[in-house]
Design an enzyme around this catalytic site. Structure first.
Site, mmCIF file in Angstrom:
data_model
loop_
_atom_site.group_PDB
_atom_site.id
_atom_site.type_symbol
_atom_site.label_atom_id
_atom_site.label_comp_id
_atom_site.label_asym_id
_atom_site.label_seq_id
_atom_site.Cartn_x
_atom_site.Cartn_y
_atom_site.Cartn_z
ATOM 1 N N CYS A 135 39.457 40.641 45.139
ATOM 2 C CA CYS A 135 40.445 40.631 44.040
ATOM 3 C C CYS A 135 41.043 39.241 43.917
ATOM 4 C CB CYS A 135 41.539 41.643 44.328
ATOM 5 S SG CYS A 135 40.890 43.196 44.927
ATOM 6 N N TYR A 166 45.776 31.217 38.063
ATOM 7 C CA TYR A 166 44.703 31.622 38.977
ATOM 8 C C TYR A 166 43.853 30.462 39.470
ATOM 9 C CZ TYR A 166 46.208 36.344 38.144
ATOM 10 O OH TYR A 166 46.960 37.487 38.104
ATOM 11 N N GLU A 208 35.723 44.891 40.144
ATOM 12 C CA GLU A 208 36.327 43.808 39.356
ATOM 13 C C GLU A 208 35.581 43.625 38.039
ATOM 14 O OE1 GLU A 208 38.993 41.993 39.573
ATOM 15 O OE2 GLU A 208 39.643 42.899 41.437
HETATM 16 C C1 NSP Z 1 42.111 43.804 38.468
HETATM 17 C C2 NSP Z 1 42.679 42.603 39.221
HETATM 18 N N1 NSP Z 1 41.974 42.080 40.252
HETATM 19 C C3 NSP Z 1 42.502 41.011 40.910
HETATM 20 C C4 NSP Z 1 43.660 40.394 40.534
HETATM 21 C C5 NSP Z 1 44.220 39.206 41.287
HETATM 22 N N2 NSP Z 1 45.240 39.591 42.224
HETATM 23 C C6 NSP Z 1 44.347 40.991 39.468
HETATM 24 N N3 NSP Z 1 45.521 40.456 39.028
HETATM 25 N N4 NSP Z 1 43.841 42.069 38.793
#
Ligand code: NSP
Length: 226
Positions: A135, A166, A208
């Site tokens: 994630c 990010y 994901e």
């Molecule tokens: C679905 C998802 N996956 C990962 C991330 C990163 N923490 C997020 N914000 N959202």
């Protein structure tokens, strides 16, 4: 190459499919339909609340102070720092606090977080870390690549704040300790146990991908028209 660094290679195809998903690419180009992003934003807000609970579960499985402190820190940064981006966009979209509090998780969102929480309930510490590792790692990897690939148009991109968040050092530092922690925790694991950890990691990379797909199609449930 260490066990933890090699996990990305074990999930190579779906990892790259995720980066090349239209949701991610259109976000990088700034052409993503804002209604798709708004759907993603609200689902992701709900996702992060459940995701943060996995770190709490991991804390219960931890024996040393350093691990407890690191898990507490990433739990905090998820709910405070990472969510700042969501709150900023929600404000921009005029989404009220009441609307946010009434958001229902989509069927797929519930499946994803239920899987992580099930791994956290049944598994040991390294299996719990493996289920949340992709994630953070995919988001950091995708954010950095988008920032580089679309640097010429980033300034005017509506999704710049998301990319900046990010792709940033702070986000990477929030999880980079996972590499050493996972490598240390697998030292005495059998080949079979290591393969199970790899499978847990790969499953989350697949989840994901499906999350991007769900958001791009704005799918709350299975497609009734099928
Ligand atoms: C679905 C998802 N996956 C990962 C991330 C990163 N923490 C997020 N914000 N959202």
């Amino acid at each position: 190459m260490s066990f933890s660094k090699n996990l990305k290679n074990k999930a190579k195809k779906v990892w790259e499919d995720g980066y090349n998903h239209p949701f991610v690419q259109e976000l990088g180009k700034g052409t993503l339909d804002k209604e798709k992003f708004k759907f993603y934003l609200l689902q992701d807000y709900v996702y992060l609340l459940e995701y943060s609970k996995v770190f709490a579960a991991a804390m219960i499985k931890s024996e040393d102070e350093e691990m407890l402190a690191r898990l507490s820190s990433i739990l905090h940064s998820t709910l405070v720092d990472e969510m700042q981006v969501h709150r900023k966009y929600m404000q921009e979209f005029g989404i009220t606090k009441e609307e946010v509090e009434n958001v229902k998780a989509s069927l797929f969102n519930r499946a994803y977080t239920a899987n992580m929480l099930a791994v956290a309930q049944k598994g040991d510490l390294v299996e719990t870390l493996a289920t949340v590792f992709p994630c953070a790692w995919t988001y950091s990897n995708y954010g950095k690549r988008l920032k580089e690939q679309y640097k010429d148009i980033l300034e005017n991109n509506f999704y710049k704040s998301w990319i900046d968040m990010y792709s940033g050092e702070a986000f990477e530092q929030s999880f980079e300790w996972f590499f050493d922690a996972v490598d240390k925790l697998v030292e005495n694991k059998s080949q079979e146990e290591k393969e199970k950890i790899e499978d847990i990691f790969i499953s989350s990379v697949e989840f994901e991908y499906m999350f991007w797909d769900m958001a791009y199609k704005k799918e709350m449930s299975y497609n009734l028209s099928k």
